[in-house]
Design a protein around this motif. Structure first.
Motif, mmCIF file in Angstrom:
data_model
loop_
_atom_site.group_PDB
_atom_site.id
_atom_site.type_symbol
_atom_site.label_atom_id
_atom_site.label_comp_id
_atom_site.label_asym_id
_atom_site.label_seq_id
_atom_site.Cartn_x
_atom_site.Cartn_y
_atom_site.Cartn_z
ATOM 1 N N GLU A 183 -26.258 52.650 45.250
ATOM 2 C CA GLU A 183 -24.952 52.237 44.721
ATOM 3 C C GLU A 183 -25.209 51.375 43.491
ATOM 4 O OE1 GLU A 183 -21.340 49.324 46.140
ATOM 5 O OE2 GLU A 183 -22.397 50.483 47.655
ATOM 6 N N VAL A 184 -24.435 51.587 42.445
ATOM 7 C CA VAL A 184 -24.620 50.797 41.223
ATOM 8 C C VAL A 184 -23.281 50.240 40.769
ATOM 9 C CG1 VAL A 184 -26.670 52.029 40.404
ATOM 10 C CG2 VAL A 184 -24.407 52.871 39.746
ATOM 11 N N ILE A 185 -23.334 49.102 40.119
ATOM 12 C CA ILE A 185 -22.174 48.493 39.473
ATOM 13 C C ILE A 185 -22.595 48.184 38.041
ATOM 14 C CG2 ILE A 185 -20.620 46.503 39.400
ATOM 15 C CD1 ILE A 185 -20.006 48.043 41.851
ATOM 16 N N PHE A 186 -21.813 48.646 37.081
ATOM 17 C CA PHE A 186 -22.131 48.334 35.685
ATOM 18 C C PHE A 186 -20.838 47.990 34.959
ATOM 19 C CE2 PHE A 186 -21.808 52.914 36.221
ATOM 20 C CZ PHE A 186 -20.926 53.304 35.228
ATOM 21 N N ASN A 187 -20.985 47.391 33.798
ATOM 22 C CA ASN A 187 -19.811 46.935 33.061
ATOM 23 C C ASN A 187 -19.184 48.067 32.267
ATOM 24 O OD1 ASN A 187 -19.845 44.230 33.884
ATOM 25 N ND2 ASN A 187 -21.438 43.735 32.398
ATOM 26 N N GLY A 188 -17.866 48.190 32.396
ATOM 27 C CA GLY A 188 -17.103 49.140 31.597
ATOM 28 C C GLY A 188 -16.093 48.401 30.750
ATOM 29 N N PRO A 189 -15.286 49.116 29.976
ATOM 30 C CA PRO A 189 -14.330 48.469 29.076
ATOM 31 C C PRO A 189 -13.242 47.688 29.807
ATOM 32 C CG PRO A 189 -14.583 50.828 28.580
ATOM 33 C CD PRO A 189 -15.293 50.572 29.862
ATOM 34 N N ALA A 190 -12.959 48.050 31.083
ATOM 35 C CA ALA A 190 -11.892 47.367 31.829
ATOM 36 C C ALA A 190 -12.457 46.512 32.957
ATOM 37 C CB ALA A 190 -10.916 48.401 32.397
ATOM 38 N N GLY A 191 -13.758 46.240 32.908
ATOM 39 C CA GLY A 191 -14.394 45.458 33.972
ATOM 40 C C GLY A 191 -15.475 46.276 34.657
ATOM 41 N N ARG A 192 -15.790 45.875 35.867
ATOM 42 C CA ARG A 192 -16.882 46.539 36.590
ATOM 43 C C ARG A 192 -16.522 47.977 36.956
ATOM 44 N NH1 ARG A 192 -16.592 41.762 39.204
ATOM 45 N NH2 ARG A 192 -15.699 42.770 41.053
ATOM 46 N N ILE A 193 -17.530 48.851 36.909
ATOM 47 C CA ILE A 193 -17.386 50.238 37.350
ATOM 48 C C ILE A 193 -18.356 50.472 38.497
ATOM 49 C CG2 ILE A 193 -17.756 52.672 36.723
ATOM 50 C CD1 ILE A 193 -16.851 52.019 33.917
ATOM 51 N N GLU A 194 -17.847 51.093 39.552
ATOM 52 C CA GLU A 194 -18.642 51.409 40.739
ATOM 53 C C GLU A 194 -19.153 52.846 40.647
ATOM 54 O OE1 GLU A 194 -17.832 51.825 45.563
ATOM 55 O OE2 GLU A 194 -16.154 51.939 44.150
ATOM 56 N N GLY A 195 -20.433 53.026 40.933
ATOM 57 C CA GLY A 195 -20.974 54.375 40.883
ATOM 58 C C GLY A 195 -22.081 54.602 41.885
ATOM 59 N N ARG A 196 -22.579 55.824 41.897
ATOM 60 C CA ARG A 196 -23.771 56.201 42.659
ATOM 61 C C ARG A 196 -24.723 56.856 41.675
ATOM 62 N NH1 ARG A 196 -21.131 53.626 45.448
ATOM 63 N NH2 ARG A 196 -20.434 53.922 47.591
ATOM 64 N N PHE A 197 -25.967 56.405 41.669
ATOM 65 C CA PHE A 197 -26.923 56.894 40.680
ATOM 66 C C PHE A 197 -28.196 57.357 41.360
ATOM 67 C CE2 PHE A 197 -30.407 55.868 37.584
ATOM 68 C CZ PHE A 197 -30.130 56.931 36.722
ATOM 69 N N GLN A 198 -28.630 58.542 40.982
ATOM 70 C CA GLN A 198 -29.901 59.069 41.467
ATOM 71 C C GLN A 198 -30.873 59.117 40.299
ATOM 72 O OE1 GLN A 198 -30.858 60.049 44.681
ATOM 73 N NE2 GLN A 198 -32.843 60.006 43.664
ATOM 74 N N PRO A 199 -31.865 58.233 40.250
ATOM 75 C CA PRO A 199 -32.821 58.281 39.138
ATOM 76 C C PRO A 199 -33.633 59.575 39.192
ATOM 77 C CG PRO A 199 -33.097 56.276 40.472
ATOM 78 C CD PRO A 199 -32.188 57.182 41.218
ATOM 79 N N ALA A 200 -34.191 59.937 38.060
ATOM 80 C CA ALA A 200 -35.057 61.115 37.996
ATOM 81 C C ALA A 200 -36.517 60.681 38.106
ATOM 82 C CB ALA A 200 -34.830 61.858 36.688
ATOM 83 N N LYS A 201 -37.346 61.582 38.619
ATOM 84 C CA LYS A 201 -38.778 61.263 38.713
ATOM 85 C C LYS A 201 -39.465 61.375 37.351
ATOM 86 C CE LYS A 201 -39.512 62.359 43.580
ATOM 87 N NZ LYS A 201 -38.183 62.803 43.989
ATOM 88 N N GLY A 202 -39.048 62.372 36.551
ATOM 89 C CA GLY A 202 -39.680 62.571 35.255
ATOM 90 C C GLY A 202 -39.076 61.688 34.177
ATOM 91 N N ARG A 203 -39.906 61.157 33.314
ATOM 92 C CA ARG A 203 -39.412 60.247 32.273
ATOM 93 C C ARG A 203 -38.435 60.921 31.326
ATOM 94 N NH1 ARG A 203 -43.685 57.794 28.655
ATOM 95 N NH2 ARG A 203 -41.833 57.336 27.435
ATOM 96 N N ASN A 204 -38.699 62.187 30.990
ATOM 97 C CA ASN A 204 -37.821 62.851 30.025
ATOM 98 C C ASN A 204 -36.894 63.859 30.708
ATOM 99 O OD1 ASN A 204 -39.662 64.788 30.659
ATOM 100 N ND2 ASN A 204 -39.863 65.579 28.571
#
Length: 217
Positions: A3-24
């Motif tokens: 679960e991730v929370i990051f800043n958006g234009p109207a305040g905090r945004i709630e999301g779900r993020f799956q990182p990738a294994k490969g750098r590119n």
């Protein structure tokens, strides 16, 4: 799936993020249906799209537009939601700065937002638009559409009539330099009830073909 929370234009945004294994590895953003009609990032189609991209090695983000779930702010009829999507892409790019490309997939209202994001962000090289609401929103901003993509809709959609989606597809297909693929799923309504597996298979098959073409270049 953190679960991730990051800043958006109207305040905090709630999301779900799956990182990738490969750098590119490429990035994918998944945009949910209309916030005022129950659309959230946990919509079944959005959830399944998220995993479809994850299985192919993408860094994937799905998130709640402003005013949905734990995302701050309130519904803004599309303008604010487009800003949310742009901020979300900015955030993923800070986490995953070496991504070689970016895709956007949206469902209904999310398809409208996603196609607007295409026009703003040249790094988006592919899109999947599911049941784009061509009768409810103006898509004339796609002049020209900058990326090739897939448009999927059901032939018994009562929210967005087939003829309106077909008119959008026909218009986009006249443009040079891009390829618009289209799939009409028989018996599918706007929400793809009982048809989600077929929908995801269609999207996954399209994505696999595009990825194979990119690898061959």
């Amino acid at each position: 799936m953190p679960e991730v929370i990051f800043n958006g234009p109207a305040g905090r945004i709630e999301g779900r993020f799956q990182p990738a294994k490969g750098r590119n590895a490429p990035i994918a953003m998944i945009l949910h249906p209309h916030p005022q009609f129950g659309g959230t990032m946990n919509n079944q189609v959005i959830y399944r799209l998220f995993y479809m991209f994850k299985e192919r090695g993408f860094a994937v983000l799905r998130f709640n537009f402003r005013g949905v779930g734990r995302s701050q702010g309130q519904f803004d009829h599309g303008a604010g939601e487009l800003s949310d999507a742009a901020s979300a892409l900015d955030w993923v790019q800070t986490i995953h700065p070496d991504a070689r490309s970016c895709w956007v997939a949206g469902f209904s209202f999310g398809a409208w937002i996603g196609m607007q994001l295409l026009m703003r962000r040249p790094e988006i090289e592919g899109f999947i638009s599911i049941a784009p609401p061509a009768n409810l929103h103006d898509f004339s901003f796609l002049a020209p559409c900058p990326s090739s993509g897939l448009i999927v809709h059901g032939d018994v959609d009562k929210v967005v009539p087939t003829k309106d989606v077909q008119a959008l597809v026909d218009k986009l297909k006249t443009q040079k330099g891009i390829v618009i693929d289209q799939k009409v799923i028989e018996g599918a309504n706007h929400f793809f009830d009982q048809k989600v597996d077929e929908l995801i298979d269609t999207c996954g098959g399209y994505l696999d073909r595009r990825l194979a073409m990119a690898d061959a270049e």
